[in-house]
Design a protein around this motif. Sequence first.
Motif, PDB file in Angstrom:
ATOM      1  N   GLN A 170       0.844  -1.180   0.000  1.00  0.00           N
ATOM      2  CA  GLN A 170       0.000   0.000   0.000  1.00  0.00           C
ATOM      3  C   GLN A 170       0.888   1.242   0.000  1.00  0.00           C
ATOM      4  N   LYS A 171       0.290   2.391  -0.248  1.00  0.00           N
ATOM      5  CA  LYS A 171       1.022   3.649  -0.308  1.00  0.00           C
ATOM      6  C   LYS A 171       0.325   4.667   0.579  1.00  0.00           C
ATOM      7  N   ILE A 172       1.089   5.259   1.476  1.00  0.00           N
ATOM      8  CA  ILE A 172       0.534   6.295   2.340  1.00  0.00           C
ATOM      9  C   ILE A 172       0.365   7.571   1.527  1.00  0.00           C
ATOM     10  N   ASP A 173      -0.813   8.165   1.603  1.00  0.00           N
ATOM     11  CA  ASP A 173      -1.192   9.251   0.701  1.00  0.00           C
ATOM     12  C   ASP A 173      -0.247  10.440   0.757  1.00  0.00           C
ATOM     13  N   ALA A 174       0.357  10.708   1.908  1.00  0.00           N
ATOM     14  CA  ALA A 174       1.222  11.883   2.020  1.00  0.00           C
ATOM     15  C   ALA A 174       2.388  11.818   1.046  1.00  0.00           C
ATOM     16  N   GLY A 175       2.802  10.612   0.662  1.00  0.00           N
ATOM     17  CA  GLY A 175       3.832  10.448  -0.364  1.00  0.00           C
ATOM     18  C   GLY A 175       5.245  10.709   0.083  1.00  0.00           C
ATOM     19  N   ALA A 176       5.466  11.062   1.337  1.00  0.00           N
ATOM     20  CA  ALA A 176       6.824  11.316   1.824  1.00  0.00           C
ATOM     21  C   ALA A 176       7.560  10.002   2.014  1.00  0.00           C
ATOM     22  N   SER A 177       8.844  10.003   1.746  1.00  0.00           N
ATOM     23  CA  SER A 177       9.633   8.793   1.963  1.00  0.00           C
ATOM     24  C   SER A 177       9.698   8.477   3.449  1.00  0.00           C
ATOM     25  N   LEU A 178       9.594   7.191   3.762  1.00  0.00           N
ATOM     26  CA  LEU A 178       9.570   6.707   5.148  1.00  0.00           C
ATOM     27  C   LEU A 178      10.933   6.128   5.484  1.00  0.00           C
ATOM     28  N   LEU A 179      11.523   6.602   6.575  1.00  0.00           N
ATOM     29  CA  LEU A 179      12.911   6.283   6.890  1.00  0.00           C
ATOM     30  C   LEU A 179      13.097   5.470   8.160  1.00  0.00           C
TER      31      LEU A 179
END
Length: 369
Positions: free
Chosen positions: A295-304
């Motif tokens: 799935q993709k989180i709508d905010a679209g920011a890369s997750l670190l």
Amino acid sequence: MRLSRILLSTLVASHVLAASANVELLQTPAPQSAHATRNVITNLSPHAGGYLLTGERGLLLQWQPDGQWQQLQTPVSVGLTAIATLADGSAVAVGHDAAILRREASGEWHKAFDGYDLTRLQIAALERRQAELQEAVDNPAQDADMEELEFQLEETGFNLEDTQAELESGPNKPLLSIVAAAGERLFACGAYGTLLRSDDGGKHWELQSASLDNPDRFHLNALSRSDDGSLYVVGESGLGFVSRDNGDSWQAMDLPYDGSLFGIIAQPGSANLVAFGLQGHVLISRDGGENWQHQKIDAGASLLGGTIDAQGRVVLVGHGGIVASFPVAQPDAVTVRKHPSGAAFSAVAVQGEQLILAGQFGVTAWKMN
């Protein structure tokens, strides 16, 4: 799970250019700072009711949730990216220029390994491979593909020349993650497909890159271990591997995403896993990595960075101050918040009703709701 995973290919490229100028940082103790908790923090690890934090310029901090902290003396000034604590209380940290630091339970930190050691291990491995290929070319099997063998021999020779040159130009391969396996075994991973193993608690290291099916030498960004002893590693181009035998062998995982993954975390006492990475992509497995949901989180920011608590609550952090949370059993029920600092966060821990956030502007506590 660290800030230095951000655009790793860019980081590695710039690090290579600066390597020769930074060689002395492997021999220079980290500077002491009265503002160390505001420096770039790359990772955190639970320790003695608080956390051990790694960061830029050789930074190692012992930090408590009440704000008390102490900067520990370290023998290098390169960025440190991750830390693992063993059952006997000893700890091992990894960082840029393939630096590996170690301390006994109550001792001082010392350097156990660095990029020069890594380069020598890689040269030895390439020389062995070159000799094997030369033997296969000189004495070919009846069904040998001579064109392919000669191509591999030539390519190995070029790689050997490049690696030998690194002994003069200086180390250039950051290590990005470390995990404690069973017993005294440890694994560390990093740029260009580097995988290292120690069987004595971090005192000595051997190269294990060839144990992964990674011929393109994609970066390996994160290691993790589940409670059943399974080991996991993820990296760029949707790369993922699992070991069910304490790292003696590794098998590729079939992941439903071909972009960069910056972290993988395991839920305590469960087969649940969460991997995450570029532009908010999240992968979830409920069977120890056999099957995955994307799935993709709508905010679209890369997750670190991220964590899963024993109740299955997932918290992921990344660029732009993003803090995303959801129950691992309901990945569609995502709550997205943004920290007012807008910082890029590289690691997170849950402490009661607070989140401990580490990243671009240091370390801070933030109420969950």
